[in-house]
Design an enzyme around this catalytic site. Structure first.
Site, PDB file in Angstrom:
ATOM      1  N   ARG A  10     -18.345  -4.877  38.575  1.00 54.71           N
ATOM      2  CA  ARG A  10     -18.257  -5.613  37.298  1.00 54.71           C
ATOM      3  C   ARG A  10     -18.710  -7.060  37.498  1.00 54.71           C
ATOM      4  NH1 ARG A  10     -12.261  -7.932  36.109  1.00 54.71           N
ATOM      5  NH2 ARG A  10     -11.491  -7.996  38.244  1.00 54.71           N
ATOM      6  N   GLU A  58     -14.672  -2.241  19.067  1.00 53.96           N
ATOM      7  CA  GLU A  58     -15.765  -1.707  19.885  1.00 53.96           C
ATOM      8  C   GLU A  58     -16.764  -0.861  19.091  1.00 53.96           C
ATOM      9  OE1 GLU A  58     -12.291  -2.663  22.474  1.00 53.96           O
ATOM     10  OE2 GLU A  58     -12.545  -1.532  20.610  1.00 53.96           O
ATOM     11  N   PHE A  83     -13.100   2.175  26.275  1.00 54.18           N
ATOM     12  CA  PHE A  83     -13.408   1.770  24.905  1.00 54.18           C
ATOM     13  C   PHE A  83     -14.896   1.944  24.581  1.00 54.18           C
ATOM     14  CE2 PHE A  83      -9.965  -1.385  26.219  1.00 54.18           C
ATOM     15  CZ  PHE A  83      -8.950  -0.490  25.924  1.00 54.18           C
ATOM     16  N   HIS A 109     -14.500  -1.347  34.447  1.00 50.66           N
ATOM     17  CA  HIS A 109     -13.149  -0.799  34.602  1.00 50.66           C
ATOM     18  C   HIS A 109     -13.124   0.723  34.430  1.00 50.66           C
ATOM     19  CE1 HIS A 109     -12.473  -5.039  34.083  1.00 50.66           C
ATOM     20  NE2 HIS A 109     -11.183  -4.901  34.403  1.00 50.66           N
ATOM     21  N   ASP A 117      -3.467  -0.883  35.416  1.00 53.45           N
ATOM     22  CA  ASP A 117      -3.573  -0.718  33.954  1.00 53.45           C
ATOM     23  C   ASP A 117      -3.163   0.683  33.507  1.00 53.45           C
ATOM     24  OD1 ASP A 117      -4.449  -3.272  33.946  1.00 53.45           O
ATOM     25  OD2 ASP A 117      -6.432  -2.871  33.122  1.00 53.45           O
TER      26      ASP A 117
END
Length: 313
Positions: A10, A58, A83, A109, A117
Site C-alpha cells: 500500500r 465508495e 469496499f 488492505h 481490523d
C-alpha cells in the site's frame, strides 16, 4: 546475512501514484475518506488539485471515476479491498466494466493480513469478484518493486484494472536489474522438477522460503510468481505442469474463485494435473496480529512447506 528490506505494498501504491503524477498530468486520484491508510495522501500532498475525496461513498466514487474516464483523464479510485471490490461491486461492474471505462482501482488492505481490523475488513473474496467482470485486469503484486511497476503498467493499459495491495510490510524480492513487469506474464523465480508452486501477492516470498526448506529434504520445487491473475499466463502454467507433474497454488485469498481456481480452470482444460490449493479455506478471518493470522490460516512458509511435502510424497 543482511537484513531484508520490507515495505507494505500500500505504501508502494502511494509512492508510485506520486511519481506517476509528476510524469502525467492526466492522472486523477480519488479516495473514500481513507487517504492516510491507502497512502493516496502522498499524491494529495503533491497534487491537491488532482485529488478528490469522495467521502465514505465508495459506490459513488466508482461512478465519479467512470465519468472522469470519459473525459480522457486516467482516474485511480482507491479504498480498502472490502469496499472497492465488495461494497462497490455493482458500480464497478456496470459503470466501469460494462462500458470498458479506463478506470484503475487501487484496493489496499486485502486479505487476512489486514490483521486487527478483523473479519469484516479482511477481504478474501476480491480476486474472485473482479475475475468475473469481463475485460477486468486483476493484479496482485508480490512486493514494493512489483507494486510500483504494476501502477505504471496499469496507467499504460487501456481499460479497467484492479490492483490488490496489502497492509503488512513484506520482503522486497524483485530488486534485481533483470526484473521486468508485463501484464499477463508470470515470472519463474526458481527452477525445479518435482513440483510447481504458483504464488501471488505476499505468498510469493513465503513460497520461496518454503522451496528452500523443501530443497533441504530433496524436493526440487519450481516457483512461479503470478502477479497478473487475469489475464493469466496460461502458457507458462501449462508448461510448468507438464514439466513437474504436480502444481500447488498459494494465495492470501479464498481457495474459491482466486488464483487456485484460475489455474485449475486452465489445467483441467489443457493439461489435467493434480493441484493442491493453499489459501483461506472457505472461512472468515478474525482479529489478530497479521503474522499470527498468516500462520494460523496455514499461509506461512512452514505451513506451505509441510503441505507441499505431503502432496509430493
Amino acid at each position: 546475512m543482511p537484513e531484508v528490506k520490507k515495505i507494505a505494498t500500500r505504501e508502494s501504491y502511494g509512492n508510485a501514484l506520486a511519481e506517476l503524477g509528476k510524469l502525467h498530468e492526466d492522472v486523477i486520484v480519488l479516495d473514500a475518506d481513507l487517504a492516510g491508510a491507502t497512502k493516496t495522501g502522498t499524491f494529495k500532498k503533491a497534487f491537491p488539485e488532482r485529488f478528490i475525496d469522495c467521502g465514505i461513498a465508495e459506490g459513488n466514487m466508482m461512478g465519479v471515476a467512470a465519468g472522469i474516464a470519459t473525459t480522457g483523464k486516467v482516474p485511480f479510485a482507491s479504498s480498502f479491498a472490502m469496499f472497492a471490490a465488495g461494497r462497490a461491486f455493482e458500480q464497478v461492474r456496470n459503470s466501469i466494466g460494462y462500458p470498458k471505462n479506463n478506470v484503475k482501482i487501487g484496493a489496499t488492505h486485502a486479505g487476512i493480513s489486514v490483521g486487527e481490523d478483523g473479519a469484516t475488513h479482511q477481504c478474501n473474496e476480491d480476486i474472485a469478484l473482479m475475475r468475473t467482470i469481463p475485460g477486468m485486469v486483476v493484479i496482485s503484486p508480490s512486493d514494493d518493486v512489483e507494486a510500483k511497476a504494476a501502477v505504471f503498467a496499469a496507467y499504460e493499459h487501456q481499460g479497467p484494472v484492479y490492483m490488490r495491495f496489502g497492509r503488512l510490510a513484506v520482503p522486497v524480492i524483485n530488486d534485481n536489474p533483470d526484473y521486468k513487469f508485463e501484464i499477463g506474464k508470470g515470472i519463474v523465480l526458481r527452477e525445479g522438477r518435482d513440483v510447481t508452486i504458483v504464488a501471488t501477492g505476499l505468498e510469493v516470498s513465503e513460497s520461496l522460503e518454503a522451496a528452500e526448506k523443501l530443497a533441504a529434504d530433496g524436493i526440487d520445487a519450481k516457483v512461479i510468481n503470478i502477479h497478473t491473475i487475469k489475464p493469466l499466463d496460461e502458457e507458462l502454467i501449462v508448461a510448468a505442469a507438464k514439466e513437474t507433474g504436480k502444481v500447488v497454488t498459494v494465495e492470501e485469498h479464498s481457495v474459491i474463485g482466486g488464483l487456485g481456481s484460475a489455474v485449475c480452470d486452465v489445467l483441467c482444460e489443457k493439461c489435467p494435473t493434480p493441484v493442491l490449493k493453499i489459501g483461506v479455506q472457505d472461512v472468515f478471518g478474525e482479529s489478530g496480529p497479521a503474522k499470527e493470522l498468516i500462520k494460523k490460516y496455514g499461509l506461512d512458509a512452514d505451513s506451505i512447506y509441510e503441505k507441499v511435502k505431503g502432496f509430493v510424497k
